[in-house]
Design an enzyme around this catalytic site. Sequence first.
Site, mmCIF file in Angstrom:
data_model
loop_
_atom_site.group_PDB
_atom_site.id
_atom_site.type_symbol
_atom_site.label_atom_id
_atom_site.label_comp_id
_atom_site.label_asym_id
_atom_site.label_seq_id
_atom_site.Cartn_x
_atom_site.Cartn_y
_atom_site.Cartn_z
ATOM 1 N N GLY A 38 0.845 -1.191 0.000
ATOM 2 C CA GLY A 38 0.000 0.000 0.000
ATOM 3 C C GLY A 38 0.876 1.236 0.000
ATOM 4 C CD GLN A 44 3.420 5.754 2.909
ATOM 5 O OE1 GLN A 44 2.457 5.221 2.360
ATOM 6 N NE2 GLN A 44 4.345 5.056 3.534
ATOM 7 C CB CYS A 103 5.234 2.193 7.713
ATOM 8 S SG CYS A 103 4.731 3.715 6.886
ATOM 9 C CG LEU A 104 6.625 1.096 1.668
ATOM 10 C CD1 LEU A 104 6.044 1.390 0.294
ATOM 11 C CD2 LEU A 104 7.735 0.057 1.574
ATOM 12 C CG HIS A 121 -0.633 1.179 7.418
ATOM 13 N ND1 HIS A 121 0.360 0.659 8.222
ATOM 14 C CD2 HIS A 121 0.010 2.000 6.539
ATOM 15 C CE1 HIS A 121 1.529 1.165 7.873
ATOM 16 N NE2 HIS A 121 1.354 1.976 6.839
ATOM 17 C CD GLU A 122 -1.373 2.422 2.889
ATOM 18 O OE1 GLU A 122 -0.876 3.559 2.974
ATOM 19 O OE2 GLU A 122 -0.687 1.385 2.921
ATOM 20 C CG HIS A 153 0.285 6.798 5.821
ATOM 21 N ND1 HIS A 153 1.420 7.246 6.446
ATOM 22 C CD2 HIS A 153 0.503 5.494 5.551
ATOM 23 C CE1 HIS A 153 2.303 6.245 6.547
ATOM 24 N NE2 HIS A 153 1.763 5.164 6.009
HETATM 25 O O1 GNR Z 1 4.046 -2.539 2.609
HETATM 26 C C1 GNR Z 1 3.346 -2.402 3.623
HETATM 27 N N1 GNR Z 1 3.013 -3.500 4.344
HETATM 28 C C2 GNR Z 1 2.076 -3.497 5.370
HETATM 29 C C3 GNR Z 1 2.005 -4.615 6.185
HETATM 30 C C4 GNR Z 1 1.058 -4.675 7.189
HETATM 31 C C5 GNR Z 1 0.194 -3.623 7.383
HETATM 32 C C6 GNR Z 1 0.263 -2.502 6.586
HETATM 33 C C7 GNR Z 1 1.192 -2.427 5.575
HETATM 34 S S1 GNR Z 1 1.250 -1.022 4.551
HETATM 35 C C8 GNR Z 1 2.933 -1.052 4.074
HETATM 36 C C9 GNR Z 1 3.209 0.018 3.031
HETATM 37 C C10 GNR Z 1 2.982 1.381 3.631
HETATM 38 O O2 GNR Z 1 3.774 1.935 4.351
HETATM 39 N N2 GNR Z 1 1.845 1.963 3.389
HETATM 40 O O3 GNR Z 1 1.559 3.153 3.938
HETATM 41 NI NI NI Z 2 2.693 3.232 5.799
#
Ligand code: GNR
Ligand code: NI
Length: 176
Positions: free
Chosen positions: A46, A51, A94-95, A136-137, A140
């Site tokens: 995601g 980001q 999270c990236l 999670h997104e 953000h």
């Molecule tokens: O790549 C991602 N893996 C992930 C694993 C578990 C829960 C959420 C994520 S999102 C993350 C990519 C990211 O930072 N998205 O904002």
């Molecule tokens: Ni993230």
Amino acid sequence: MSIKPLIILPDPVLRQVSKPVERVDAPLLRLVDDMLETMYDAPGIGLAAIQVGEPLRLLVVDLAKEDEPKAPHVFINPEILETADARSVYEEGCLSIPDYYAEVERPAAVRVKYIDREGRQQEIMAEGLMATCLQHEIDHLNGVLFIDHISKLKRDMVVKKFKKLAREKAPSRLVG
Ligand code: GNR
Ligand code: NI
């Protein structure tokens, strides 16, 4: 298409609240394509626009495994309409916080309304990893990171580590 540089903790840009997308036009679709390319390159499942430094309420998700065909999903102006009472725990990453992982408990299912890349209003009932990833997104988009859902002790340790890494990479006048 191009791969964009990722914004990394503790960059305050990650704490911005993103603004709604006003129109689904060619420049927006170009940003969507760049976000997908950036997410696949990372690789991640995601990516939120903030980001890559764009404070827009826009995110992309692809949960397909490496050996499966790509399954890109684009969510414009997503809103959580409903969350299940049941909770599930996933190990999240999270990236924008590379190489750090922690378990996070969230609602196990969510109903989300959004606009798709054709500009059409849509609704999705998500569970499992899609439910976790969407939450999670969408966090953000509101300046919230997954480390805000773990203990303060762990969060402070992670922030401290990333502040130190940033200091080592940039002149101190550029880093808080
Ligand atoms: O790549 C991602 N893996 C992930 C694993 C578990 C829960 C959420 C994520 S999102 C993350 C990519 C990211 O930072 N998205 O904002
Ligand atoms: Ni993230």
